[in-house]
Structures are given as structure tokens and as C-alpha cells.
Design a protein around this motif. Sequence first.
Motif, short mmCIF file in Angstrom:
data_model
loop_
_atom_site.label_atom_id
_atom_site.label_comp_id
_atom_site.label_asym_id
_atom_site.label_seq_id
_atom_site.Cartn_x
_atom_site.Cartn_y
_atom_site.Cartn_z
N THR A 113 -38.66 -26.05 -59.92
CA THR A 113 -39.61 -25.76 -61.00
C THR A 113 -38.95 -24.77 -61.95
O THR A 113 -38.46 -23.72 -61.54
N ILE A 114 -38.94 -25.11 -63.23
CA ILE A 114 -38.29 -24.27 -64.24
C ILE A 114 -39.26 -24.04 -65.39
O ILE A 114 -39.89 -24.97 -65.89
N LEU A 115 -39.36 -22.79 -65.81
CA LEU A 115 -40.14 -22.43 -66.99
C LEU A 115 -39.18 -22.27 -68.16
O LEU A 115 -38.28 -21.44 -68.12
N ASP A 116 -39.37 -23.09 -69.19
CA ASP A 116 -38.58 -22.95 -70.41
C ASP A 116 -39.46 -22.25 -71.45
O ASP A 116 -40.31 -22.86 -72.08
N MET A 117 -39.22 -20.95 -71.60
CA MET A 117 -40.05 -20.12 -72.47
C MET A 117 -39.53 -20.19 -73.91
O MET A 117 -38.33 -20.27 -74.14
N ALA A 118 -40.47 -20.15 -74.85
CA ALA A 118 -40.15 -20.26 -76.27
C ALA A 118 -39.41 -21.56 -76.54
O ALA A 118 -38.54 -21.64 -77.41
N GLY A 119 -39.76 -22.59 -75.78
CA GLY A 119 -39.04 -23.86 -75.84
C GLY A 119 -39.80 -24.96 -76.56
O GLY A 119 -39.57 -26.14 -76.29
N GLY A 158 -34.04 -34.01 -63.03
CA GLY A 158 -35.15 -34.25 -62.12
C GLY A 158 -35.95 -33.02 -61.82
O GLY A 158 -36.90 -33.06 -61.03
N ALA A 159 -35.60 -31.88 -62.43
CA ALA A 159 -36.38 -30.66 -62.26
C ALA A 159 -37.75 -30.82 -62.91
O ALA A 159 -37.91 -31.56 -63.88
N ALA A 160 -38.73 -30.11 -62.37
CA ALA A 160 -40.08 -30.09 -62.95
C ALA A 160 -40.12 -28.96 -63.97
O ALA A 160 -40.09 -27.78 -63.61
N VAL A 161 -40.17 -29.30 -65.25
CA VAL A 161 -40.02 -28.32 -66.33
C VAL A 161 -41.36 -28.09 -67.03
O VAL A 161 -42.03 -29.04 -67.45
N THR A 162 -41.72 -26.83 -67.14
CA THR A 162 -42.87 -26.42 -67.94
C THR A 162 -42.35 -25.80 -69.23
O THR A 162 -41.57 -24.86 -69.19
N VAL A 163 -42.76 -26.35 -70.35
CA VAL A 163 -42.37 -25.83 -71.66
C VAL A 163 -43.48 -24.93 -72.17
O VAL A 163 -44.63 -25.37 -72.32
N ALA A 164 -43.15 -23.67 -72.44
CA ALA A 164 -44.14 -22.71 -72.91
C ALA A 164 -43.72 -22.14 -74.24
O ALA A 164 -42.54 -21.87 -74.47
N ASP A 165 -44.68 -21.95 -75.12
CA ASP A 165 -44.40 -21.36 -76.43
C ASP A 165 -45.69 -20.73 -76.94
O ASP A 165 -46.79 -21.25 -76.69
N TYR A 202 -35.99 -19.62 -64.93
CA TYR A 202 -36.63 -19.24 -66.20
C TYR A 202 -35.55 -19.31 -67.27
O TYR A 202 -34.49 -18.69 -67.13
N THR A 203 -35.79 -20.09 -68.30
CA THR A 203 -34.84 -20.18 -69.41
C THR A 203 -35.52 -19.81 -70.71
O THR A 203 -36.71 -20.03 -70.90
N ILE A 204 -34.74 -19.22 -71.61
CA ILE A 204 -35.22 -18.94 -72.96
C ILE A 204 -34.02 -19.00 -73.89
O ILE A 204 -33.01 -18.34 -73.65
N ALA A 205 -34.11 -19.84 -74.91
CA ALA A 205 -32.98 -20.06 -75.82
C ALA A 205 -33.40 -19.74 -77.25
O ALA A 205 -34.34 -20.34 -77.77
N PHE A 206 -32.71 -18.79 -77.83
CA PHE A 206 -32.95 -18.36 -79.21
C PHE A 206 -34.41 -17.97 -79.44
O PHE A 206 -34.97 -18.24 -80.51
N GLY A 207 -35.00 -17.36 -78.43
CA GLY A 207 -36.40 -16.96 -78.54
C GLY A 207 -36.65 -15.50 -78.24
O GLY A 207 -37.60 -14.91 -78.77
N ILE A 208 -35.81 -14.88 -77.42
CA ILE A 208 -36.11 -13.54 -76.94
C ILE A 208 -36.10 -12.51 -78.07
O ILE A 208 -36.86 -11.54 -78.06
N ARG A 209 -35.27 -12.72 -79.10
CA ARG A 209 -35.19 -11.72 -80.16
C ARG A 209 -36.44 -11.72 -81.03
O ARG A 209 -36.68 -10.77 -81.79
N ASN A 210 -37.25 -12.78 -80.93
CA ASN A 210 -38.48 -12.86 -81.71
C ASN A 210 -39.69 -12.32 -80.97
O ASN A 210 -40.79 -12.27 -81.53
N VAL A 211 -39.50 -11.94 -79.72
CA VAL A 211 -40.59 -11.36 -78.92
C VAL A 211 -40.85 -9.93 -79.38
O VAL A 211 -39.91 -9.17 -79.65
N THR A 212 -42.10 -9.56 -79.47
CA THR A 212 -42.45 -8.22 -79.95
C THR A 212 -42.02 -7.15 -78.95
O THR A 212 -41.39 -6.16 -79.31
N ASP A 213 -42.35 -7.32 -77.68
CA ASP A 213 -42.03 -6.36 -76.63
C ASP A 213 -41.06 -7.02 -75.65
O ASP A 213 -41.49 -7.63 -74.66
N ILE A 214 -39.77 -6.92 -75.93
CA ILE A 214 -38.77 -7.61 -75.13
C ILE A 214 -38.75 -7.12 -73.67
O ILE A 214 -38.70 -7.95 -72.75
N PRO A 215 -38.79 -5.81 -73.39
CA PRO A 215 -38.83 -5.39 -71.99
C PRO A 215 -40.02 -5.98 -71.22
O PRO A 215 -39.88 -6.35 -70.04
N ALA A 216 -41.18 -6.09 -71.86
CA ALA A 216 -42.35 -6.68 -71.20
C ALA A 216 -42.09 -8.15 -70.87
O ALA A 216 -42.45 -8.63 -69.78
#
Length: 243
Positions: free
Chosen positions: A62-68, A81-88, A129-143
Motif C-alpha cells: 500500500t502506497i500513499l502518493d501525496m500531492a499526486g 501491482g501496488a495498491a496506490v492511494t492518490v491524495a491531493d 509514502y511518496t511526494i513529488a514536486f509537492g512538499i515545497r508548496n505545503v504551508t507547514d512542512i514539518p507537520a
Amino acid sequence: MSDTVSFGYEDVAPEEKTRRVGAVFSNVASRYDLMNDAMSGGLHRLWKDRFVRRVKPQAGETILDMAGGTGDIAFRLAKSGAAVTVADINPEMLAVGVERAAERGIDNLVWTEANAEKLQFPDRFFDGYTIAFGIRNVTDIPAALREAHRVLKRGGRFFCLEFSTTVWPGFAQVYDAYSHHLVPKLGKLLADDEDSYRYLIESIRRFPDMPSFERMIGEAGFIRTRAEPVLGGLVAIHSGWKI
């Protein structure tokens, strides 16, 4: 989190950044490929392939693709064949991804609206957990990094693909001139949206360098952290493990 955060070269209130970043991605959602091609000269496609090879997705995981939202990473992960959840956080980006998945006949992805800083998933839920070209747009990166750690199972892995700061002599100056002067003009020409493209370039300049961001990943609880530079650090693949 401090009273102000960066929005490009501006310092704004956290809630203002969240609102303005949302507007940027609503504006560029339908032209996402054009945006990435303009910012990377088309190289983002090769970087994403390399990124997914580092993740090494496996069937049954199971993989979470954040900001994807638009599916670029998820389509690559799903081939394993991984079970991927795309979250944005942005529904317009998700809508583009769902449409692109339908065009490709990909129907095994889960799509969900989610805020990286406060995920709705339970503790120890995902293998990756994957995140591509999305983390810099997060308001609170440590959170967001703490949330990534929380939703991963023990032994789970975190992978982040993000623009960084190249250390190759001469190349940094060439790319700096290209990105600051040409990319906004391309945004105007291709998408009639110079301001959004200017923000995206400025956000790269305000993002922590490789050692600093690797340290932030460690502070969120990950071990065996690593930063792999690409093109001398123009882009970096960051990783860490949860124990």
C-alpha cells in the motif's frame, strides 16, 4: 510554525499561503504537463522514472502518493501491482488525474482529497509514502513530514522528489537565468498565466537546501535519511525509513 511563511519571495500568513497556493494549482491543473515541461525542459519525465525506480514498489504493497493529483507518479507506481492511494489538497488537480486515468484505462487507483499536514488515514497504514514536486508548496512542512511518519507502518519508507540547489559550477547560473526570466514568459505564452509560473520558480529558491531538508526529515522521526542529487542537486531524491 512561525507567524509567516514563504510564498515565493513574499512572507505571508500561513493561511494566506494555503489559499494562494490553492489558487495557483487550480489555475495550472489543466496545463500541468506544460508547466512541468516549461520548468524542467521536459526532464521531469526522466526524473519521475528514476524516482519510482528508487521507491521500488512491490505487488501487494500500500502506497500513499501525496500531492499526486494528476497521477504522474501513481501511474508509474501502479505498474508494479501496488495498491496506490492518490491524495491531493486540490480538487482540480485530482479531477485532471481521474480523467487521465480513465483515458489510460487505469481503474485500480484510489483518489482522495487530503491535506498533507493533517491526513485522515490511521496510524501505521501504508508501506510507502511518496511526494513529488509537492512538499515545497505545503504551508507547514514539518507537520507534513510528521504526518508522513505517522501513517507509515514500521519498516515503511518515505520518498520525496523535489527541486533543490545545484552545486555544479556554471550550471546554477544558467538555470537561474532560464528559470527566472524564461519560465514566467513561457507561462504567459502557453497558459496565459505568468504569475503562477513565477511563484513556482520562486518557491524553489526558498526551499531548504539538501542537507537542511534531510535534517528536517530526520527530525520528523525517520532514520537512514539520504539525499540523492540529480544534475548536481538541481533536483534531489530524499528518502528515509520508519522503525
